[in-house]
Design an enzyme around this catalytic site. Structure first.
Site, mmCIF file in Angstrom:
data_model
loop_
_atom_site.group_PDB
_atom_site.id
_atom_site.type_symbol
_atom_site.label_atom_id
_atom_site.label_comp_id
_atom_site.label_asym_id
_atom_site.label_seq_id
_atom_site.Cartn_x
_atom_site.Cartn_y
_atom_site.Cartn_z
ATOM 1 N N THR A 1 -39.354 -11.980 -15.762
ATOM 2 C CA THR A 1 -38.488 -11.988 -17.134
ATOM 3 C C THR A 1 -37.474 -13.197 -16.888
ATOM 4 O OG1 THR A 1 -37.245 -10.541 -15.875
ATOM 5 C CG2 THR A 1 -38.916 -9.712 -17.340
ATOM 6 N N GLY B 1 -40.518 -6.460 -10.150
ATOM 7 C CA GLY B 1 -41.761 -5.232 -9.888
ATOM 8 C C GLY B 1 -41.253 -4.445 -8.710
ATOM 9 N N GLU C 1 -40.010 -1.653 -9.107
ATOM 10 C CA GLU C 1 -40.224 -0.100 -9.221
ATOM 11 C C GLU C 1 -41.583 -0.051 -9.015
ATOM 12 O OE1 GLU C 1 -37.159 -1.665 -10.465
ATOM 13 O OE2 GLU C 1 -36.234 -0.253 -9.519
ATOM 14 N N THR D 1 -36.798 -7.616 -5.271
ATOM 15 C CA THR D 1 -37.343 -8.912 -6.188
ATOM 16 C C THR D 1 -36.131 -9.458 -6.574
ATOM 17 O OG1 THR D 1 -37.776 -7.054 -7.899
ATOM 18 C CG2 THR D 1 -39.554 -8.011 -6.736
ATOM 19 N N ASN E 1 -33.303 -4.158 -5.729
ATOM 20 C CA ASN E 1 -33.343 -3.012 -5.111
ATOM 21 C C ASN E 1 -34.675 -2.876 -4.014
ATOM 22 O OD1 ASN E 1 -34.508 -2.765 -8.036
ATOM 23 N ND2 ASN E 1 -35.698 -1.100 -6.699
ATOM 24 N N ASP F 1 -30.717 1.609 -6.840
ATOM 25 C CA ASP F 1 -31.147 0.679 -7.679
ATOM 26 C C ASP F 1 -30.210 -0.364 -7.954
ATOM 27 O OD1 ASP F 1 -33.138 -0.829 -9.238
ATOM 28 O OD2 ASP F 1 -32.809 0.416 -11.051
ATOM 29 N N ASN G 1 -25.227 -5.587 -15.951
ATOM 30 C CA ASN G 1 -26.608 -5.931 -15.621
ATOM 31 C C ASN G 1 -26.864 -7.474 -15.587
ATOM 32 O OD1 ASN G 1 -29.528 -5.676 -15.519
ATOM 33 N ND2 ASN G 1 -28.992 -3.287 -15.457
ATOM 34 N N CYS H 1 -45.002 7.743 -18.716
ATOM 35 C CA CYS H 1 -44.599 7.269 -20.202
ATOM 36 C C CYS H 1 -43.172 6.974 -20.368
ATOM 37 C CB CYS H 1 -45.056 8.290 -21.082
ATOM 38 S SG CYS H 1 -46.445 9.171 -20.795
ATOM 39 N N CYS I 1 -41.355 3.358 -20.811
ATOM 40 C CA CYS I 1 -41.406 2.725 -22.315
ATOM 41 C C CYS I 1 -40.865 3.272 -23.512
ATOM 42 C CB CYS I 1 -42.810 1.877 -22.608
ATOM 43 S SG CYS I 1 -43.238 0.622 -21.365
ATOM 44 N N HIS I 2 -41.564 4.741 -23.287
ATOM 45 C CA HIS I 2 -41.194 5.479 -24.563
ATOM 46 C C HIS I 2 -39.962 6.427 -24.500
ATOM 47 C CE1 HIS I 2 -44.839 4.231 -26.492
ATOM 48 N NE2 HIS I 2 -45.624 4.187 -25.298
ATOM 49 N N MET J 1 -50.332 -1.173 -25.300
ATOM 50 C CA MET J 1 -50.684 0.376 -24.750
ATOM 51 C C MET J 1 -52.057 0.274 -24.046
ATOM 52 S SD MET J 1 -49.867 3.402 -24.361
ATOM 53 C CE MET J 1 -50.497 4.891 -23.931
HETATM 54 CA CA CA Z 1 -34.515 -1.993 -10.501
#
Ligand code: CA
Length: 707
Positions: free
Chosen positions: A181, A197, A199, A255, A275, A320, A409, A627, A630-631, A670
């Site tokens: 990103t 990545g 997480e 990362t 982290n 984190d 952040n 889920c 994202c949700h 999805m």
């Molecule tokens: Ca993280």
């Protein structure tokens, strides 16, 4: 330790001169004729404007006396209604920007006319590999070439004039959950890029590629491998000593997903490391240890990638607390000595000033409410950790500030190098960390070693109100000479945009509220604002062409906060029902206007849960592992991807199954979870969502549905 004098950084001056000397040809195309001089053009050539990444514009045509007359010059509709985190560039009369899913756009800097576009066709199924949305933070430019790193791990070089692809290399093992990103950086003929990545259990690294050919020059691994090949992992022994044996098969994380800075004074590359994976140190390194280079700023030789020094902000990281936040370079007078420093405000809530010639800590001061550590010991450079925050040792939930979202952040900060005032976007937050030992073997599961259900908000409006009130954002102007805050602007919510400051005594920042704001740099008073019709998370730039100064910013709500914690962000974003992603460009007396936003809100459908309490509870557990990223917690969407409570699929078990197991919406990102979930799990999740609909209908808590 005190910073006593002011100074202007040399690279700022040099970059300013270089910009002014650049030219553009009659067709608005980039020109290679760097010998001609035009004082009409001031570019924004690098991600943070100059190598020092101070995000300070030397322009003052727009200033704190006349900014009230700033208005829209042109706008460009971005093709994806997802988070827009990119900082644009302006070179030779062309604005280059990239948008969600890595579409690259080259636009006339004065009119917005499309010169070329490039779609790297990132498979939408890549989205599920990342924690934080299909976002990208920007491009790099050098010598007629635009560089972009894609979510699926490619590094691509494009001809700046035509958009033609010059080369493309894959930078990751695509069988693992790597995503990119961050914006690449380019210096001295090399392009530098990291990845994300942690997480999802990957091993972090930063790579350097030859800018002309795409050939890999070096790679620096940020953590030692779990087992197997250690070729090229240096300094291996220094790292290894700080880790203990573990039975987990999850790679160690670390990362470098955002900040990479080239230091021209020392020919070094400085990058921030993220982290550990998983968060819980008991799983990652049961015997303890600092776990190098997690949560560190690392400096390596820019040509060879050889280790020079590191500073670890959070030894043995457990919350984190990435140190991937923007790194800014400066020269400050420290105790009477002109000192080359790096400045970072990582997630952990301390603002660090480090000697960038040797990694020695100069100062570390809290910039938000911090409970995980009392202070940082300046002699040893180590934090003094609060034992109650060590949830993996106590076995009890620990309410810790800042939360994983960070006191700050990736949202860019800005420094005025003439006054040494830092403009920092901050956020106040807390999170209850509780150790969890259960791990999922699925690569689509988030394995944190932390029970995130401990953070599930009870369905009590009073509690939710209290949590929301304790979670807010600010823009803080901090005088680095005195260490004191000069002024502060508070926002109702977190996840506000990056910052630009200018010679015109202005500070520009977009907000989650959907307003793009201009503040007086001297006192923080709001001088101008624009209703952008959507939340802003990206950072603005400024450039000059044809004798006119412009300010540009990408609009588009998204990233991890809205995805995962819709309940905390929905109110602050002014109730915008959906992203309308755009690049907005302003100048004095601009004549453009946005079309009216007249989209009606969605309505909840009348659905009834037929499940019993046990199936709803089981559904919640599955939801929380697969889920929620994202949700959203509590199935409350943050306006980026569909709020499942409003989904047309929840009324029918068969339709629901066709999505979650059948993958009928894979083209929208999805993917099928048939390798992870069975029909019973999927139906339980549906029952859980239906129960959330019931709650929303009973409380009227239905704001910010996605369309
Ligand atoms: Ca993280």
């Amino acid at each position: 330790m005190r910073i006593i004098n002011r100074s202007v950084s040399m690279p700022y001056i040099v970059a300013g001169l270089v910009s002014i000397c650049s030219v553009f040809n009659a067709f608005g195309q980039p020109s290679d004729n760097d010998g001609a001089v035009s004082v009409d053009v001031v570019e924004w050539k690098l991600h943070g404007n100059d190598y020092y990444e101070q995000r300070y514009s030397p322009l003052s045509d727009i200033n704190n006396m006349n900014v009230a007359n700033l208005s829209l010059a042109w706008y460009f509709d971005l093709p994806e209604s997802r988070g827009q985190e990119a900082t644009p560039l302006m070179i030779g009369g062309v604005v280059y920007t990239t948008s969600a899913w890595n579409h690259v756009h080259a636009l006339s800097a004065t009119t917005g006319e499309v010169l070329w576009e490039f779609d790297p066709k990132v498979p939408k199924s890549t989205g599920v590999k990342g924690c934080c949305g299909a976002v990208t933070r920007g491009l790099a430019y050098s010598d007629g070439t635009v560089f972009q790193a894609t979510l699926d791990g490619r590094l691509i070089a494009l001809d700046a004039k035509s958009g033609a692809k010059l080369w493309s290399v894959n930078t990751v093992d695509t069988s693992k959950n790597y995503t990119i990103t961050g914006a690449p950086r380019v210096a001295r003929g090399k392009v530098y890029i990291g990845n994300g990545g942690a997480e999802y259990g990957v091993q972090g690294y930063v790579s350097a590629y030859d800018a002309k050919t795409g050939k890999r020059v070096w790679r620096f691994y940020t953590v030692p491998p779990l087992s197997g090949d250690t070729d090229g992992v240096e300094p291996l022994e220094m790292m290894r000593e700080t880790w203990s044996e573990t039975e987990t098969q999850i790679d160690r994380g670390g990362t470098a997903w955002d900040s990479i800075v080239y230091d021209p004074d020392t020919n070094s590359l400085l990058f921030g490391v993220g982290n550990g994976s998983p968060w819980n140190p008991n799983i990652r390194s049961p015997g303890g240890g600092d776990n190098l280079f997690l949560s560190s700023i690392v400096s390596v030789d820019a040509d060879s990638g050889e280790y020079k020094w590191h500073y670890q902000t959070t030894p043995g990281e457990a919350w984190d607390y990435t140190a991937t936040q923007p790194i800014m370079l400066a020269e400050l007078d420290i105790d009477g000595k002109q000192t080359k420093v790096a400045i970072q405000a990582p997630k952990n809530g301390f603002l660090y000033i480090i000697d960038r010639t040797n990694g020695k800590l100069i100062s570390a001061d809290k910039f938000v409410d911090v409970t995980w550590a009392s202070h940082v010991d300046l002699e040893s450079g180590r934090p003094v950790v609060n034992p109650e925050a060590e949830y993996w040792k106590t076995g009890k939930p620990a309410l810790v500030k800042p939360s994983w979202m960070g006191g700050h952040n990736w949202h860019s900060m800005s420094l005025n190098p003439k006054t040494n005032v830092l403009f920092l976007p901050t956020q106040e937050s807390a999170f209850p960390y509780l150790a969890e030992n259960e791990q999922s073997p699925s690569r689509l599961a988030v394995n944190l070693g932390v029970d995130t259900k401990a953070a599930g908000l009870p369905d009590d409006p009073a509690v939710i109100k209290a949590v929301k009130e304790a979670t807010f954002g600010s823009l803080v102007a901090k005088d680095l000479t005195t260490g004191k805050d000069i002024w502060r602007v508070n926002y109702p919510g977190v996840w506000n945009g990056g910052v630009l400051s200018t010679e015109g005594d202005l500070v520009f920042q977009g907000a989650a509220t959907g307003y793009f704001n201009a503040y007086n740099a001297k006192d923080g008073s709001l001088l101008w604002r624009f209703n952008a019709q959507g939340g802003i998370v990206a950072a603005p730039i400024s450039y000059k062409i044809g004798g006119e100064q412009y300010v540009a910013v990408n609009v588009g709500w998204g990233g991890i906060m809205p995805l995962m914690t819709g309940v905390l962000t929905q109110d602050s974003a002014l109730g915008y029902a959906v992203n309308k992603s755009r690049l907005l460009v302003f100048k004095m007396g601009g004549k453009a206007q946005l079309p009216a936003d007249d989209r009606p809100p969605l309505q909840l459908q009348a659905h009834k849960s037929t499940g019993d309490a046990e199936s709803i509870r089981k559904g919640y557990e599955v939801y929380d592992r697969y889920c929620v990223v994202c949700h959203g917690a509590g199935a409350i969407g943050g306006g980026v991807v569909p709020d499942l409570r409003f989904s047309g699929f929840i009324g029918s078990p068969e339709a629901w199954k066709s999505v979650v197991l059948g993958g009928v919406l894979e083209s929208r990102g999805m993917v099928s979870f048939k390798a992870e979930l069975d029909e019973g799990d999927v139906e339980n999740v549906r029952e859980y969502i239906l129960d959330r609909v019931r709650y929303a209908q009973e409380t009227g808590d239905t704001v910010r549905p996605y369309r």
